[in-house]
Design a protein around this motif. Structure first.
Motif, mmCIF file in Angstrom:
data_model
loop_
_atom_site.group_PDB
_atom_site.id
_atom_site.type_symbol
_atom_site.label_atom_id
_atom_site.label_comp_id
_atom_site.label_asym_id
_atom_site.label_seq_id
_atom_site.Cartn_x
_atom_site.Cartn_y
_atom_site.Cartn_z
ATOM 1 N N UNK A 420 -9.979 -24.435 -21.417
ATOM 2 C CA UNK A 420 -10.653 -23.942 -22.621
ATOM 3 C C UNK A 420 -9.875 -24.321 -23.880
ATOM 4 N N UNK A 421 -8.532 -24.226 -23.823
ATOM 5 C CA UNK A 421 -7.711 -24.593 -24.983
ATOM 6 C C UNK A 421 -7.822 -26.080 -25.286
ATOM 7 N N UNK A 422 -7.858 -26.911 -24.229
ATOM 8 C CA UNK A 422 -7.987 -28.349 -24.442
ATOM 9 C C UNK A 422 -9.340 -28.696 -25.050
ATOM 10 N N UNK A 423 -10.386 -28.001 -24.624
ATOM 11 C CA UNK A 423 -11.706 -28.221 -25.217
ATOM 12 C C UNK A 423 -11.728 -27.805 -26.680
ATOM 13 N N UNK A 479 -2.279 -26.944 -37.044
ATOM 14 C CA UNK A 479 -3.573 -27.609 -37.148
ATOM 15 C C UNK A 479 -3.440 -29.121 -37.242
ATOM 16 N N UNK A 480 -2.255 -29.609 -37.591
ATOM 17 C CA UNK A 480 -2.057 -31.057 -37.675
ATOM 18 C C UNK A 480 -2.329 -31.750 -36.346
ATOM 19 N N UNK A 481 -2.126 -31.037 -35.231
ATOM 20 C CA UNK A 481 -2.374 -31.644 -33.924
ATOM 21 C C UNK A 481 -3.861 -31.833 -33.646
ATOM 22 N N UNK A 482 -4.728 -31.295 -34.496
ATOM 23 C CA UNK A 482 -6.173 -31.440 -34.310
ATOM 24 C C UNK A 482 -6.792 -32.280 -35.425
ATOM 25 N N UNK A 483 -5.982 -33.112 -36.091
ATOM 26 C CA UNK A 483 -6.457 -33.872 -37.248
ATOM 27 C C UNK A 483 -6.345 -35.374 -36.975
ATOM 28 N N UNK A 484 -7.338 -36.132 -37.418
ATOM 29 C CA UNK A 484 -7.338 -37.589 -37.227
ATOM 30 C C UNK A 484 -6.252 -38.268 -38.039
ATOM 31 N N UNK A 493 9.531 -36.741 -31.317
ATOM 32 C CA UNK A 493 9.525 -36.171 -29.983
ATOM 33 C C UNK A 493 10.510 -35.004 -29.823
ATOM 34 N N UNK A 494 11.768 -35.071 -30.333
ATOM 35 C CA UNK A 494 12.659 -33.903 -30.183
ATOM 36 C C UNK A 494 12.086 -32.637 -30.805
ATOM 37 N N UNK A 495 11.471 -32.765 -31.970
ATOM 38 C CA UNK A 495 10.899 -31.588 -32.631
ATOM 39 C C UNK A 495 9.695 -31.053 -31.851
ATOM 40 N N UNK A 496 8.897 -31.963 -31.280
ATOM 41 C CA UNK A 496 7.727 -31.524 -30.516
ATOM 42 C C UNK A 496 8.154 -30.801 -29.238
ATOM 43 N N UNK A 497 9.205 -31.306 -28.569
ATOM 44 C CA UNK A 497 9.699 -30.613 -27.382
ATOM 45 C C UNK A 497 10.264 -29.245 -27.737
ATOM 46 N N UNK A 498 10.950 -29.160 -28.876
ATOM 47 C CA UNK A 498 11.448 -27.860 -29.321
ATOM 48 C C UNK A 498 10.294 -26.910 -29.630
ATOM 49 N N UNK A 499 9.216 -27.458 -30.205
ATOM 50 C CA UNK A 499 8.036 -26.641 -30.477
ATOM 51 C C UNK A 499 7.426 -26.126 -29.177
ATOM 52 N N UNK A 500 7.340 -26.978 -28.177
ATOM 53 C CA UNK A 500 6.756 -26.530 -26.916
ATOM 54 C C UNK A 500 7.586 -25.426 -26.283
ATOM 55 N N UNK A 523 -0.737 -26.225 -27.925
ATOM 56 C CA UNK A 523 0.041 -26.442 -26.705
ATOM 57 C C UNK A 523 -0.673 -27.436 -25.792
ATOM 58 N N UNK A 524 -1.995 -27.319 -25.659
ATOM 59 C CA UNK A 524 -2.760 -28.237 -24.813
ATOM 60 C C UNK A 524 -2.723 -29.654 -25.367
ATOM 61 N N UNK A 525 -2.762 -29.797 -26.708
ATOM 62 C CA UNK A 525 -2.691 -31.126 -27.316
ATOM 63 C C UNK A 525 -1.357 -31.796 -26.991
ATOM 64 N N UNK A 526 -0.271 -31.024 -27.088
ATOM 65 C CA UNK A 526 1.047 -31.569 -26.775
ATOM 66 C C UNK A 526 1.128 -31.941 -25.297
#
Length: 562
Positions: A420-423, A479-484, A493-500, A523-526
């Motif tokens: 559901x989150x990925x959708x 919201x940036x992860x859902x933007x074109x 990548x280091x910051x994204x892994x820390x975010x996860x 989280x699903x986008x990552x």
């Protein structure tokens, strides 16, 4: 002498004079009468005996001291503490806690409390934590199926055997066999002939009586099947009353004795479905009425008020009353030969190498687990004779089948929530004109010189949001992860892994539904659109590198949430 008469009218005598320290006797007798009397909290014979054992053990230990307290006023806190310290070295912490609570209750009664020093009461009133152990695990689905199949098979054979005997009585026949059966039906006993030796004669009597009566060998399967079908503990089953009321031929109303529920909470009226005749071994009402019918002839001789009456094979031709009796009239602790019954059916564990140990408590646990699973894990719907807290703590928490099932349910729920989150992420990305996030792994051409760095990514044009054409007005930087306009490179990548990691930590403190709504899409986008674009080596290199701190509360607007 203290007389105990329980709610079930079972009696017991406690001889205080048999204890040492005579000056304690009148005080202890008064306290014991308070706790086990009509207004007390110990209203079963077993709980009264347990309190007596605790009290007697304590008094005998005091009497063995070099300088024993001859009267209650001489008892000191040190003596109490030393006694329980010694007990902790010989029994479990749980047993010590139970004994301490028992003595505390006895010493808090007015008669005893008035004779003790306040310091002793303070010593006993200290907070006590009794380690709680999980209930014993029930049976696997396969083991439970084999137990129930064997029990139903035996009860069906019992039913057919007695029905055949009753039918034989209605047939006109002058043979010796018919005469012996008629004499058994009229008198309730069989004549001792002494032909062929004692063993052969007892076998003949047992076979003849079994044609009209429930015998001792029939108890185990009948009890086990009633426990399973009614989903009540075996103590309640042993006290099933013969008195009942049938409602419109569909249900039977029975008043059960429910122990361990405190003073004046001993009875529980239930309605059990009867069902069709061919399902009487599967419905609680049908099985109750079957057992009631099979033991009706025996109750006429024993006078039992409970449903139970069995024929007992005596060594000599005693009076009728001696051969028919309620096996649980005097005590509920009548021994059952469950290991023998299990061995007769060759019941084994799932691996097939070990004999299956059949216990009524484990069977009850398995039935509680089965009902909870049928209710979808909703404890208020699954709880019947116990509260939801007792259902979980005593039956579900330590059961291997329940744990495996809960893991499966949790895993399925996680997969559904992740989907559901990925959708949700995909819908938000599509709304901005994109189909997938722009991710540039190491070695791929990427033109990000004109992009503006954001919290965990780069933005190709923060002044022109794809869906509005105006400057970005984000509710959250996530919201940036859902933007074109989002662009991700190995540098992010280091910051994204820390975010996860931060999102995973937040999941342990946030309400589940709120976490998936608030953080699930990012989280699903990552998890599905970012990390799969990098090699395991790149991800591992970024993980061991220095990762910047992630402050989720500082990248969300508003910072405070109600």
């Amino acid at each position: 002498m203290v007389v105990f008469v329980g709610e079930d009218q079972r009696e017991h005598l406690f001889d205080i004079s048999a204890l040492p320290l005579p000056d304690w006797h009148h005080v202890l007798a008064a306290g014991l009468r308070t706790l086990i009397g009509p207004g007390g909290s110990r209203r079963t014979a077993s709980s009264a005996k347990g309190l007596w054992s605790t009290m007697a053990r304590f008094i005998r230990a005091l009497a063995e001291l070099p300088d024993p307290p001859r009267h209650p006023r001489a008892l000191t806190p040190a003596q109490v503490e030393n006694y329980f310290a010694e007990r902790r070295r010989s029994v479990s912490a749980q047993s010590v806690g139970v004994e301490l609570l028992g003595l505390r209750g006895l010493f808090r009664t007015p008669a005893v409390q008035a004779e003790l020093e306040p310091a002793v009461l303070d010593q006993l009133n200290r907070r006590t934590t009794i380690p709680r152990t999980a209930g014993r695990s029930g049976y696997s689905d396969g083991e439970l199926t084999r137990i129930l199949r064997a029990a139903r098979q035996d009860v069906a054979q019992l039913r057919d055997r007695i029905d055949a005997g009753e039918h034989r009585l209605t047939v006109l026949d002058d043979g010796d066999d018919h005469a012996a059966l008629r004499q058994l039906a009229d008198t309730g006993t069989t004549i001792w002939t002494s032909k062929g030796g004692v063993t052969a004669e007892m076998r003949r009597r047992r076979e003849l009586a079994g044609r009209l009566f429930v015998t001792r060998a029939d108890l185990e399967p009948l009890l086990l099947l009633l426990v399973a079908v009614t989903q009540r503990n075996i103590e309640t089953i042993k006290e099933l009353p013969a008195e009942h009321r049938i409602l419109e031929g569909r249900a039977v109303e029975v008043q059960l004795t429910k122990r361990r529920r405190g003073r004046q909470r001993w009875h529980d009226t239930v309605l059990w479905e009867i069902g069709p005749r061919h399902r009487e071994l599967h419905t609680p009402g049908g099985l109750y009425l079957l057992a009631h019918r099979l033991m009706a002839r025996g109750r006429a001789f024993s006078g039992s008020t409970s449903i139970w009456s069995i024929w007992r094979n005596t060594l000599r031709n005693r009076a009728t009353e001696g051969e028919h009796a309620d096996p649980f009239a005097r005590t509920l602790e009548a021994s059952l030969k469950l290991p023998t019954w299990s061995a007769r059916h060759d019941l084994r564990t799932d691996n097939g190498t070990e004999p299956l140990k059949v216990e009524s408590g484990r069977l009850r646990t398995s039935m509680e687990v089965r009902r909870t699973r049928a209710a979808g894990g909703h404890l208020p719907s699954a709880a019947r004779s116990n509260s939801t807290a007792v259902l979980f703590a005593d039956y579900l928490r330590g059961d291997a089948t329940a744990i495996d099932w809960a893991h499966d349910v949790t895993a399925e729920a996680f997969v559904d929530a992740e989907h559901a989150a990925l959708q949700a992420h995909q819908r938000a990305l599509t709304a901005t004109g994109g189909t997938t996030l722009t991710v540039h792994p190491a070695g791929s051409p990427a033109d990000t010189d004109s992009a503006t760095e954001a919290a965990w990514n780069a933005c190709t044009d923060p002044q022109a949001h794809p869906s509005t054409g105006t400057a970005c007005r984000r509710v959250s930087a996530l919201d940036c992860f859902h933007c074109a306009n989002c662009v991700i490179t190995p540098a992010h990548l280091p910051a994204i892994l820390a975010l996860r990691r931060a999102l995973d930590q937040r999941r342990s403190i946030e309400e589940t539904d709120r976490w998936w709504t608030r953080y699930g899409p990012a989280w699903a986008a990552i998890q599905h659109h970012v990390l799969p674009k990098f090699t395991p080596a790149e991800v591992e290199h970024a993980r061991v590198g220095a990762a910047p701190a992630t402050w989720l509360d500082l990248v969300e607007d508003p910072w405070e949430h109600p």
